[in-house]
Write an enzyme that holds these catalytic residues in place. Sequence first.
Site, PDB file in Angstrom:
ATOM      1  N   ASP A 136     -10.189  -1.330   6.558  1.00 58.88           N
ATOM      2  CA  ASP A 136     -11.039   0.158   7.728  1.00 58.88           C
ATOM      3  C   ASP A 136     -11.392  -0.726   8.772  1.00 58.88           C
ATOM      4  O   ASP A 136     -11.917  -2.101   8.268  1.00 58.88           O
ATOM      5  CB  ASP A 136     -11.648   0.928   7.089  1.00 58.88           C
ATOM      6  CG  ASP A 136     -11.263   1.725   5.960  1.00 58.88           C
ATOM      7  OD1 ASP A 136     -10.337   2.079   6.192  1.00 58.88           O
ATOM      8  OD2 ASP A 136     -11.734   1.900   4.518  1.00 58.88           O
ATOM      9  N   ARG A 156       1.070  -1.002   0.010  1.00 63.67           N
ATOM     10  CA  ARG A 156       0.151   0.180   0.044  1.00 63.67           C
ATOM     11  C   ARG A 156       1.257   1.210   0.016  1.00 63.67           C
ATOM     12  O   ARG A 156       1.395   1.331   0.740  1.00 63.67           O
ATOM     13  CB  ARG A 156      -1.426   0.288   1.394  1.00 63.67           C
ATOM     14  CG  ARG A 156      -1.548   1.315   1.773  1.00 63.67           C
ATOM     15  CD  ARG A 156      -3.001   1.437   0.880  1.00 63.67           C
ATOM     16  NE  ARG A 156      -3.228   2.741   1.041  1.00 63.67           N
ATOM     17  CZ  ARG A 156      -4.448   3.200   1.367  1.00 63.67           C
ATOM     18  NH1 ARG A 156      -5.104   1.928   2.225  1.00 63.67           N
ATOM     19  NH2 ARG A 156      -4.868   3.842   1.942  1.00 63.67           N
ATOM     20  N   ARG A 188      -5.850   1.301  -5.320  1.00 62.00           N
ATOM     21  CA  ARG A 188      -4.392   1.520  -4.265  1.00 62.00           C
ATOM     22  C   ARG A 188      -4.784  -0.575  -3.429  1.00 62.00           C
ATOM     23  O   ARG A 188      -5.653  -1.169  -4.419  1.00 62.00           O
ATOM     24  CB  ARG A 188      -4.819   1.848  -2.894  1.00 62.00           C
ATOM     25  CG  ARG A 188      -6.427   1.679  -2.010  1.00 62.00           C
ATOM     26  CD  ARG A 188      -6.496   2.747  -1.419  1.00 62.00           C
ATOM     27  NE  ARG A 188      -8.496   2.743  -0.699  1.00 62.00           N
ATOM     28  CZ  ARG A 188      -8.683   3.771  -1.466  1.00 62.00           C
ATOM     29  NH1 ARG A 188      -8.347   3.705  -2.150  1.00 62.00           N
ATOM     30  NH2 ARG A 188      -9.947   3.644  -0.815  1.00 62.00           N
ATOM     31  N   ASP A 190      -6.909  -2.038   0.744  1.00 62.30           N
ATOM     32  CA  ASP A 190      -7.246  -0.265   2.264  1.00 62.30           C
ATOM     33  C   ASP A 190      -7.765  -1.326   2.811  1.00 62.30           C
ATOM     34  O   ASP A 190      -9.547  -2.401   2.919  1.00 62.30           O
ATOM     35  CB  ASP A 190      -8.386   0.434   1.444  1.00 62.30           C
ATOM     36  CG  ASP A 190      -9.172   1.553   2.132  1.00 62.30           C
ATOM     37  OD1 ASP A 190      -8.118   1.374   3.350  1.00 62.30           O
ATOM     38  OD2 ASP A 190     -10.225   1.796   1.730  1.00 62.30           O
TER      39      ASP A 190
END
Length: 178
Positions: free
Chosen positions: A115, A101, A110, A113
Amino acid sequence: MEGIPDIRPGADGGLDQAVFVALGCNDKGVWSDCREALEAALARFRPEGIDVVARSSWWRSQAWPDPDDPPFLNGVVQVTTALEPHALMEALGRIEDAMGRVRGARNAPRTLDLDLIAHGRRAGDFDGLILPHPRAAERLFVMGPLAEIAPGWVHPAGGTASQLAKTASVGTDARPMS
Protein backbone atom coordinates in the site's frame (compact mmCIF):
# COMPACT_ATOMS: atom_id res chain seq x y z
CA MET A 1 15.87 -6.59 6.19
CA GLU A 2 19.05 -7.92 4.76
CA GLY A 3 21.03 -5.61 2.50
CA ILE A 4 18.86 -2.55 3.18
CA PRO A 5 20.20 -0.07 5.71
CA ASP A 6 18.13 0.93 8.70
CA ILE A 7 18.45 4.69 8.15
CA ARG A 8 16.45 7.04 10.30
CA PRO A 9 15.73 10.53 8.97
CA GLY A 10 17.81 13.39 10.37
CA ALA A 11 16.49 16.44 12.22
CA ASP A 12 14.44 17.75 9.31
CA GLY A 13 14.10 14.23 7.94
CA GLY A 14 13.01 15.42 4.52
CA LEU A 15 9.61 14.13 5.56
CA ASP A 16 7.72 16.62 3.39
CA GLN A 17 9.03 14.71 0.36
CA ALA A 18 8.95 11.24 1.97
CA VAL A 19 7.29 8.33 0.22
CA PHE A 20 6.11 5.45 2.43
CA VAL A 21 4.97 1.97 1.41
CA ALA A 22 3.38 -0.55 3.78
CA LEU A 23 3.94 -4.26 3.27
CA GLY A 24 1.80 -7.09 4.60
CA CYS A 25 1.57 -10.86 4.29
CA ASN A 26 -0.56 -13.56 5.91
CA ASP A 27 -0.27 -16.31 3.29
CA LYS A 28 3.33 -17.47 2.86
CA GLY A 29 2.66 -18.89 -0.58
CA VAL A 30 5.74 -20.72 -1.88
CA TRP A 31 8.05 -19.15 0.73
CA SER A 32 9.00 -20.76 4.04
CA ASP A 33 7.19 -18.01 5.97
CA CYS A 34 5.81 -14.50 5.55
CA ARG A 35 9.11 -12.90 6.54
CA GLU A 36 10.82 -14.61 3.62
CA ALA A 37 7.99 -13.57 1.30
CA LEU A 38 8.26 -9.93 2.39
CA GLU A 39 12.04 -9.95 1.98
CA ALA A 40 11.58 -11.39 -1.53
CA ALA A 41 9.13 -8.59 -2.30
CA LEU A 42 11.63 -5.95 -1.16
CA ALA A 43 14.24 -7.45 -3.48
CA ARG A 44 11.91 -6.56 -6.37
CA PHE A 45 11.68 -2.86 -5.49
CA ARG A 46 14.94 -1.65 -7.05
CA PRO A 47 14.31 -3.18 -10.51
CA GLU A 48 11.03 -1.20 -10.50
CA GLY A 49 12.85 2.08 -9.81
CA ILE A 50 12.07 2.11 -6.08
CA ASP A 51 14.96 2.45 -3.61
CA VAL A 52 14.40 1.62 0.05
CA VAL A 53 16.14 4.17 2.29
CA ALA A 54 14.63 3.24 5.68
CA ARG A 55 12.69 0.30 7.01
CA SER A 56 10.80 -0.71 10.10
CA SER A 57 10.97 -3.96 11.95
CA TRP A 58 8.37 -6.58 11.09
CA TRP A 59 5.19 -6.35 13.15
CA ARG A 60 2.84 -9.26 13.84
CA SER A 61 -0.91 -8.82 14.32
CA GLN A 62 -4.11 -10.77 14.11
CA ALA A 63 -5.84 -10.73 10.77
CA TRP A 64 -8.43 -8.02 10.41
CA PRO A 65 -11.39 -8.03 10.18
CA ASP A 66 -11.48 -11.84 10.62
CA PRO A 67 -9.11 -12.91 13.43
CA ASP A 68 -9.65 -16.54 12.39
CA ASP A 69 -7.55 -15.90 9.27
CA PRO A 70 -3.77 -16.40 9.60
CA PRO A 71 -1.94 -13.58 11.44
CA PHE A 72 -0.27 -10.82 9.47
CA LEU A 73 3.32 -9.74 9.25
CA ASN A 74 3.57 -6.05 8.39
CA GLY A 75 6.20 -3.38 7.96
CA VAL A 76 6.74 0.04 6.43
CA VAL A 77 9.56 1.29 4.22
CA GLN A 78 10.54 4.78 3.21
CA VAL A 79 11.53 4.88 -0.43
CA THR A 80 12.88 7.24 -3.01
CA THR A 81 11.61 7.04 -6.56
CA ALA A 82 11.14 9.19 -9.62
CA LEU A 83 7.75 7.54 -10.13
CA GLU A 84 4.65 9.65 -9.72
CA PRO A 85 1.92 8.14 -7.50
CA HIS A 86 -0.05 6.29 -10.20
CA ALA A 87 3.11 4.88 -11.78
CA LEU A 88 4.33 3.83 -8.33
CA MET A 89 1.04 2.05 -7.68
CA GLU A 90 1.41 0.23 -11.01
CA ALA A 91 4.94 -0.85 -10.03
CA LEU A 92 3.71 -2.07 -6.64
CA GLY A 93 0.95 -3.99 -8.42
CA ARG A 94 3.51 -5.68 -10.67
CA ILE A 95 5.48 -6.75 -7.60
CA GLU A 96 2.31 -8.13 -5.97
CA ASP A 97 1.48 -10.04 -9.16
CA ALA A 98 5.01 -11.45 -9.44
CA MET A 99 4.76 -12.62 -5.83
CA GLY A 100 1.56 -14.55 -6.52
CA ARG A 101 -1.01 -12.10 -5.16
CA VAL A 102 -4.49 -13.27 -6.10
CA ARG A 103 -7.24 -10.71 -5.77
CA GLY A 104 -10.25 -12.39 -4.22
CA ALA A 105 -12.59 -11.34 -1.47
CA ARG A 106 -11.72 -8.07 0.26
CA ASN A 107 -9.40 -8.60 3.27
CA ALA A 108 -8.86 -12.28 2.34
CA PRO A 109 -5.47 -13.86 3.19
CA ARG A 110 -2.78 -12.81 0.71
CA THR A 111 0.85 -13.45 -0.07
CA LEU A 112 1.57 -9.77 -0.43
CA ASP A 113 -0.19 -6.49 0.11
CA LEU A 114 1.65 -3.30 -0.85
CA ASP A 115 0.00 0.00 0.00
CA LEU A 116 1.19 3.47 -0.87
CA ILE A 117 0.80 5.27 2.46
CA ALA A 118 2.09 8.71 1.49
CA HIS A 119 3.78 10.36 -1.49
CA GLY A 120 5.28 13.58 -0.20
CA ARG A 121 2.69 16.06 1.01
CA ARG A 122 0.14 15.10 -1.62
CA ALA A 123 -3.32 14.97 -0.09
CA GLY A 124 -6.60 14.32 -1.82
CA ASP A 125 -8.19 12.17 -4.49
CA PHE A 126 -5.91 11.88 -7.53
CA ASP A 127 -8.06 10.19 -10.16
CA GLY A 128 -9.17 7.50 -7.73
CA LEU A 129 -5.91 7.25 -5.80
CA ILE A 130 -6.45 8.73 -2.35
CA LEU A 131 -3.37 10.07 -0.58
CA PRO A 132 -2.36 9.63 2.08
CA HIS A 133 -3.83 6.15 2.33
CA PRO A 134 -7.35 6.75 3.65
CA ARG A 135 -7.23 4.23 6.52
CA ALA A 136 -3.54 4.21 7.46
CA ALA A 137 -3.90 6.63 10.38
CA GLU A 138 -6.27 4.32 12.24
CA ARG A 139 -4.15 1.14 11.82
CA LEU A 140 -1.50 0.35 14.41
CA PHE A 141 0.09 -2.20 12.06
CA VAL A 142 0.85 0.76 9.74
CA MET A 143 1.42 3.66 12.14
CA GLY A 144 3.55 1.62 14.56
CA PRO A 145 6.10 0.63 11.91
CA LEU A 146 5.93 4.10 10.33
CA ALA A 147 6.63 5.68 13.73
CA GLU A 148 9.78 3.53 14.01
CA ILE A 149 11.33 5.09 10.92
CA ALA A 150 9.68 8.53 10.81
CA PRO A 151 8.13 9.37 14.19
CA GLY A 152 7.78 13.04 13.24
CA TRP A 153 5.99 12.48 9.93
CA VAL A 154 2.81 14.57 10.07
CA HIS A 155 -0.43 13.30 8.60
CA PRO A 156 -2.21 16.02 6.59
CA ALA A 157 -5.27 15.65 8.85
CA GLY A 158 -3.05 16.22 11.89
CA GLY A 159 -0.91 14.16 14.21
CA THR A 160 2.55 12.70 13.90
CA ALA A 161 3.16 9.05 13.14
CA SER A 162 4.06 8.55 16.82
CA GLN A 163 0.83 10.18 18.00
CA LEU A 164 -1.28 8.27 15.50
CA ALA A 165 0.30 4.97 16.58
CA LYS A 166 -0.88 5.69 20.13
CA THR A 167 -4.46 6.42 19.05
CA ALA A 168 -4.88 3.77 16.33
CA SER A 169 -8.13 1.84 16.69
CA VAL A 170 -7.56 -1.05 14.25
CA GLY A 171 -5.03 -3.82 14.77
CA THR A 172 -4.33 -2.74 18.32
CA ASP A 173 -2.68 -6.10 19.04
CA ALA A 174 0.13 -5.31 16.55
CA ARG A 175 3.60 -5.64 18.05
CA PRO A 176 7.12 -5.63 16.63
CA MET A 177 8.68 -9.07 16.37
CA SER A 178 11.66 -9.62 18.61
